[in-house]
Write a protein that holds these residues in place. Structure first.
Motif, PDB file in Angstrom:
ATOM      1  N   PRO B  12      -0.152  -8.015  -4.072  1.00  0.00           N
ATOM      2  CA  PRO B  12       1.088  -7.782  -4.646  1.00  0.00           C
ATOM      3  C   PRO B  12       1.368  -6.094  -5.337  1.00  0.00           C
ATOM      4  CG  PRO B  12      -0.569  -9.228  -6.605  1.00  0.00           C
ATOM      5  CD  PRO B  12      -0.509  -9.222  -4.900  1.00  0.00           C
ATOM      6  N   ARG B  13      -0.685  -6.517  -4.832  1.00  0.00           N
ATOM      7  CA  ARG B  13      -0.341  -4.602  -4.973  1.00  0.00           C
ATOM      8  C   ARG B  13       0.934  -3.551  -4.257  1.00  0.00           C
ATOM      9  NH1 ARG B  13      -6.910  -4.633  -4.844  1.00  0.00           N
ATOM     10  NH2 ARG B  13      -5.714  -5.413  -3.414  1.00  0.00           N
ATOM     11  N   ARG B  14       0.939  -2.971  -5.425  1.00  0.00           N
ATOM     12  CA  ARG B  14       1.315  -1.525  -4.239  1.00  0.00           C
ATOM     13  C   ARG B  14       1.499  -0.422  -4.793  1.00  0.00           C
ATOM     14  NH1 ARG B  14       2.561  -5.720  -2.347  1.00  0.00           N
ATOM     15  NH2 ARG B  14       4.440  -6.421  -1.776  1.00  0.00           N
ATOM     16  N   PRO B  15      -0.271   0.499  -3.985  1.00  0.00           N
ATOM     17  CA  PRO B  15       0.106   1.242  -4.984  1.00  0.00           C
ATOM     18  C   PRO B  15       0.424   2.583  -4.310  1.00  0.00           C
ATOM     19  CG  PRO B  15      -1.695   0.472  -2.780  1.00  0.00           C
ATOM     20  CD  PRO B  15      -0.297  -0.426  -3.305  1.00  0.00           C
TER      21      PRO B  15
END
Lengths: 454, 107
Positions: B12-15
């Motif tokens: 789920p991570r969106r940097p």
């Protein structure tokens, strides 16, 4: 005391002397301490003898050394019936005849023994206890906060690209738990799909404040974790939904802007969740999809821990007290979770591990809400509600604006009349009146004309 | 597991979507009012302790400023805290300088 002015002066005068005499007497007794013992006895008896004579002595204001100061006491013609040897005899040896008048040495204060200050001791002891409790509570709270962070760090890292940014440095930092006060800690995480950011607030009990500690003995409370998830505008459909403990539901329904405007009470028995909960929701269809099996399981398993869950795309915080809202309060899509930490205040750092599944539950809800798509008519109903709310708001704004305009007009007219009233020379007053009358007339006529044309 | 390795579909991570933290406005109704009330109460008590030479007022003022210190928010400036402390301590000292008798509690 003396009645007329003259005697009054005398009284004051004597009084003044008396004060001087006091200092005199104190200094002499102090001075006499240093001299050898028997000398002290002589000066004491001399004091007794010379007490009243000394007053005249001061009046002359003649500066004499201490010894010859007493010389005049010895000569006979000054005093009747003064026998020489009696006066000088005390100088050589202590005389038995004289009654041993022992003057109690009056110290500077009236009572200097310390145990009469018992109330002050009590006060200082109270401050000491308060300070010790402050230190103990402070460390306990920070240990709990660190324990929570330690237990949840790994899960947060796997869900967010930054965890613990405090927005001060230029570049987003990570790993700082912000300390808002001795009992409130905050953690901001950002960089995840469907989510703008997540603020976790650890609202621990005020263990550092002794009064709050004592208050909680009667009314036990527990630490709270409030998680606010700011959703992306696009990734959340339009609905307002809340599941809360009965007491919390009442409070929320009254205080929260969006809940009071959109949501109504719904009975609980249609869904398999414990009856201690209360549902407030706007769109029935949303309840159905949101309260699925897993959510109901979590709600029943952690019944005492979940205070409230509040999903809303029209969230604008608590209702503001002041009536005149100048503009529509800005709304944002938010998921709110409030969890109680177990053990009603006797929390140990190990309890934080117990609360970890609730954070997984939060992520589950985020994904669920972002996947939720309302049916057409449900969405229509939601839009209708929003329009209605907006109109109600604009009407209230409009009426306020009208009232403001009305009062301004009256103000102007009253000012005009005042100027008219206190205008001195009649000629200018008449001109003003004519102008006023003309304006009044002009205001009336156009209305009539417009009616005819329409 | 390093960040890159886990960059498969269900990560789920969106940097790129990082949004910085903005501290909420100061007047938020959520922060609790006790430090401000206690500060005000401390000021009032130390004033009347100084003016009317009541010792118990001065002592209560010291307690109030201590309580407001314990509940103060870190964002609050320390000057106000320091001034309330100084005021209450000076009230105690002054009321003892004038008459060193021990304090009669108000009851």
């Amino acid at each position: 005391t003396a009645a007329n002015q003259h005697d009054a002066d005398v009284d004051d005068n004597e009084f003044a002397e008396f004060e001087e005499f006091d200092d005199e007497e104190e200094t002499t007794t102090v001075k006499s301490h240093q001299e050898p013992k028997e000398r002290k006895v002589d000066t004491k008896t001399e004091d007794v003898v010379s007490k009243d004579e000394i007053e005249e002595e001061d009046d002359d204001g003649v500066v004499e050394s201490e010894d010859d100061e007493f010389e005049h006491l010895q000569d006979e013609e000054e005093f009747e019936g003064f026998d020489k040897e009696r006066g000088s005899s005390p100088k050589s040896k202590g005389s038995e005849k004289l009654p041993d008048l022992e003057i109690a040495k009056v110290p500077l204060h009236l009572r200097t023994n310390w145990d009469s200050f018992y109330v002050e001791m009590l006060m200082i002891a109270g401050l000491g206890v308060y300070f010790l409790n402050f230190l103990a509570g402070k460390t306990k709270n920070s240990k709990l906060a660190q324990a929570w962070l330690g237990a949840h760090k790994e899960l947060l890292d796997s869900n967010f690209s930054i965890v613990g940014d405090d927005g001060t440095q230029k570049e987003a930092t990570s790993g700082t738990l912000m300390k808002e006060s001795e009992n409130v800690y905050a953690l901001w995480c950002s960089g995840r799909a469907h989510v703008e950011g997540m603020l976790v607030e650890l609202k621990l009990l005020k263990r550092q404040d002794l009064i709050n500690v004592m208050l909680r003995m009667f009314k036990p409370a527990s630490d709270q974790i409030v998680i606010t998830v700011d959703m992306d505008k696009s990734s959340m459909d339009r609905f307002v939904f809340a599941v809360a403990q009965k007491k919390a539901a009442l409070r929320l329904h009254k205080d929260m802007n969006d809940l009071s405007q959109f949501a109504e009470k719904k009975n609980v028995d249609r869904y398999e969740i414990p009856s201690s909960y209360q549902i407030l929701s706007e769109i029935g269809e949303a309840n159905q999809t949101l309260l699925d099996k897993k959510v109901c399981q979590v709600l029943t398993k952690y019944e005492g821990l979940i205070e409230y869950i509040h999903f809303s795309d029209q969230y604008s915080g608590v209702k503001s007290q002041e009536e005149t809202q100048s503009k529509l309060p800005e709304t944002k899509a938010v998921l709110l979770f409030c969890f109680n930490v177990p053990d009603k205040g006797k929390t140990r750092p190990s309890d934080m591990e117990f609360v970890k599944p609730l954070l997984q539950f939060v992520f589950y809800c985020i994904d669920k809400v972002s996947r939720l798509q309302l049916g057409k008519e449900a969405r229509g109903k939601a839009d209708k509600n929003r329009q209605k709310a907006e109109e109600v708001f604009l009407k209230s704004i409009h009426s306020q604006r009208q009232e403001a305009a009305q009062s301004r007009r009256e103000e102007k007219r009253r000012a005009e009349k005042d100027r008219l009233m206190n205008e001195e020379d009649p000629e200018k007053a008449r001109k003003l009146e004519d102008k006023e009358a003309k304006r009044e007339l002009k205001r009336k006529i156009p209305k009539v004309k417009m009616m005819k044309v329409g | 597991m390093s960040n890159e390795a886990k960059n498969n579909v269900n990560d789920p991570r969106r940097p790129n979507k990082i949004i910085r933290y903005k501290a909420p406005a100061q007047g938020t109704p959520s922060d609790d009012p006790t430090p401000d009330y206690m500060n005000l109460l401390g000021m009032i008590f130390s004033m009347c302790g100084l003016m009317m030479k009541l010792k118990w007022c001065a002592w209560v003022a010291v307690y109030c400023s201590f309580i407001s210190f314990a509940n103060s928010r870190t964002s609050e400036d320390t000057k106000q805290m320091l001034s309330s402390f100084m005021l209450s301590i000076s009230a105690v000292v002054m009321s003892y300088l004038q008459n060193p008798q021990p304090m009669q509690p108000p009851w």
